[in-house]
Design an enzyme around this catalytic site. Structure first.
Site, PDB file in Angstrom:
ATOM      1  N   ASP A  78       0.815  -1.214   0.000  1.00 45.80           N
ATOM      2  CA  ASP A  78       0.000   0.000   0.000  1.00 45.80           C
ATOM      3  C   ASP A  78       0.843   1.256   0.000  1.00 45.80           C
ATOM      4  OD1 ASP A  78       0.815  -0.698   2.626  1.00 45.80           O
ATOM      5  OD2 ASP A  78      -0.707   0.611   3.500  1.00 45.80           O
ATOM      6  N   ASP A 115       7.455   5.302  -1.390  1.00 43.73           N
ATOM      7  CA  ASP A 115       7.339   4.597  -0.121  1.00 43.73           C
ATOM      8  C   ASP A 115       6.101   3.697  -0.207  1.00 43.73           C
ATOM      9  OD1 ASP A 115       6.979   3.761   2.502  1.00 43.73           O
ATOM     10  OD2 ASP A 115       6.367   5.727   3.231  1.00 43.73           O
ATOM     11  N   GLU A 145       0.231  -1.737   5.368  1.00 47.48           N
ATOM     12  CA  GLU A 145       1.253  -1.372   6.354  1.00 47.48           C
ATOM     13  C   GLU A 145       1.041   0.032   6.885  1.00 47.48           C
ATOM     14  OE1 GLU A 145       5.205   0.507   7.461  1.00 47.48           O
ATOM     15  OE2 GLU A 145       3.794   1.019   5.857  1.00 47.48           O
ATOM     16  N   ASP A 169      12.265  -0.764   2.933  1.00 48.61           N
ATOM     17  CA  ASP A 169      11.430   0.390   3.273  1.00 48.61           C
ATOM     18  C   ASP A 169      12.210   1.545   3.896  1.00 48.61           C
ATOM     19  OD1 ASP A 169       9.064   1.758   3.351  1.00 48.61           O
ATOM     20  OD2 ASP A 169       8.236   0.709   5.069  1.00 48.61           O
TER      21      ASP A 169
END
Length: 487
Positions: A78, A115, A145, A169
């Site tokens: 996501d 991101d 997340e 990430d």
């Protein structure tokens, strides 16, 4: 084909362009997940989803690396949906529109989703490649997340087979992350009692133009919270009573719990001379612009006539709402004594809204230590009790405890140093990575987190540095090629 597909490494950017073309804000990742599953199965890979919707793909080791330790590449599916006010964009149906601006890739009027879209694209590019050396490979893509780590919380046990995990990430070139903060949601509720609106005038107060940003990575930068700044303005008015009597029919701000809110609004009803009121707004805007000239150069506080509301908050409700929001702690609470230049504990109110029966706010509490989270929660309990409100806590996730000497860290550090020409920084991040949760389920995993430079994540100013993506890709592929044999 988007212009970003001309960038190098071409396979990574091709995948990122594909990801941008499929809507995938939090809670709406299904279309992207199914696209990837179908692609992976079409390539002959093992591809399966667990009960939480997480996606796991397996690819066999390349020739000569069959006896090396297995590696999982991990990213989340996501993205945070944030758009500028003038941008007409439906994140559930409209694609992200990336474009090149010098050395950066940005999006037109919205968050870019670098991101964690760049990390996801890199993992899929490794799967897609036919000439990269790697051991037995797993790619784990988790659900939702950004709003609570739902996928990691529900990850199936005994599913992963890897001994090493590389989380993708991280958002700073030249840095390797080995630890992160844990977090918890705190939901505020102020019950609303309404009364008939007998005030003569209604104005909408708008606070716009703030920078926003990531409520973990940017919490120490001094950026203003639109919700807190608007509350300060309202408290200033309230503390001047009885010279200026007013009430509210609505207050709202922010849109996601893990971003510093960039905008906030209130509908304010009052008696008296509107010209005096609007002049007071301009004076307060001038004060804020002076105070925040560096942190918030584009701040705008305005007042415009609004349609008259039929009802407003009763006096006790208005007082409770304004006092709670004005007194609410926000930002850095304490810096770490253990890790230099790292925030230990913080909180940020990310969303505020008015419903028929309550004013509700959503806060994300972050801390490197459990006692830090508990301390902030205690502050919120005391404050809400004083203001006729309540707070509920949910979705606590653990931090990722740092370990400074592990085999994957040593390998990553060595290769990164060769690429950079200097030693990379080993860091702990004041943000929520999924590594802590994943380590809780799979404690034997040896984990590091890496990624390219991404600036202003969680805001429409988000951008990713093109040269840093090249460096990140070279690091990732060289680490995979250098994984040692099983012990």
């Amino acid at each position: 084909m988007s212009e970003i597909q001309s960038l190098q490494p071409q396979l990574l950017w091709k995948w990122f362009d594909q990801i941008c073309s499929i809507p995938h804000p939090s809670h709406h990742e299904e279309q992207l997940a199914e696209f990837i599953v179908n692609w992976a199965k079409g390539k002959g890979f093992y591809a399966e989803r667990d009960e939480a919707g997480n996606l796991l793909i397996r690819k066999p080791a390349t020739k000569g690396m069959e006896h090396c330790q297995s590696v999982a590449l991990q990213a989340h599916l996501d993205m945070v949906p944030q758009a500028n006010e003038e941008t007409d964009h439906d994140f559930t149906s409209d694609p992200i529109q990336p474009y090149i601006d010098g050395e950066w890739v940005k999006a037109k009027g919205t968050t870019l989703g670098a991101d964690n879209g760049i990390g996801m694209a890199s993992a899929l590019a490794v799967l897609d490649s036919e000439n990269l050396a790697h051991p037995a490979l797993e790619v784990l893509l988790t659900m939702t997340e950004e709003v609570g780590m739902d996928g990691a919380l529900g990850l199936r046990k005994n599913w992963l087979q890897s001994e090493i995990m590389i989380n993708t990430d991280t958002e700073d070139n030249g840095e390797i992350y080995i630890g992160c903060a844990g977090g918890e949601n705190a939901d505020l509720t102020v019950p609303v009692q309404w009364q008939e609106n007998n005030y003569e005038h209604c104005y909408q107060i708008s606070l716009k133009g703030l920078r926003g940003g990531h409520s973990g990575c940017d919490i120490h930068t001094g950026r203003a919270s639109a919700i807190k700044t608007l509350a300060r303005f309202l408290a200033n008015l309230q503390q001047n009573q009885p010279h200026f009597e007013f009430s509210l029919s609505e207050i709202r701000g922010g849109s996601v719990r893990n971003a510093i809110p960039r905008e906030a609004f209130a509908t304010l009803c009052f008696n008296g001379e509107p010209a005096n009121f609007t002049q007071g707004v301009k004076s307060f805007e001038s004060l804020l612009k002076t105070e925040l000239a560096i942190a918030e150069p584009d701040l705008q506080l305005t007042a415009q006539p609004a349609e008259k509301a039929t009802k407003v908050f009763a006096p006790n409700t208005k007082n409770n709402v304004v006092n709670l929001l004005n007194a609410l702690p926000n930002g850095v609470i304490r810096n770490s004594d253990v890790v230099e230049n790292v925030v230990e504990s913080s909180l940020s109110i990310g969303v505020l809204k008015t419903t028929e029966d309550a004013v509700k706010g959503t806060i994300l509490v972050r801390s490197l230590i459990e006692s830090g989270t508990n301390y902030i929660n205690g502050l919120l309990i005391s404050l809400t009790e004083l203001c006729g409100a309540s707070v509920q806590f949910s979705g606590r996730y653990p931090g990722w405890e740092p370990h400074a000497e592990t085999p994957i860290l040593a390998l990553t550090k060595e290769i990164y140093g060769e690429l950079l020409g200097y030693e990379p920084a080993i860091k702990v991040i004041h943000a929520g990575l999924e590594c802590g949760l994943l380590k809780k389920i799979y404690p034997a995993l040896d984990v590091v987190s890496i990624g390219p430079t991404i600036v202003n994540a969680h805001s429409p100013d988000e951008k990713v540095h093109i040269p840093a993506v090249r460096t990140y890709w070279e690091l990732l592929t060289k680490v995979l090629a250098g994984i040692p044999a099983k012990k």
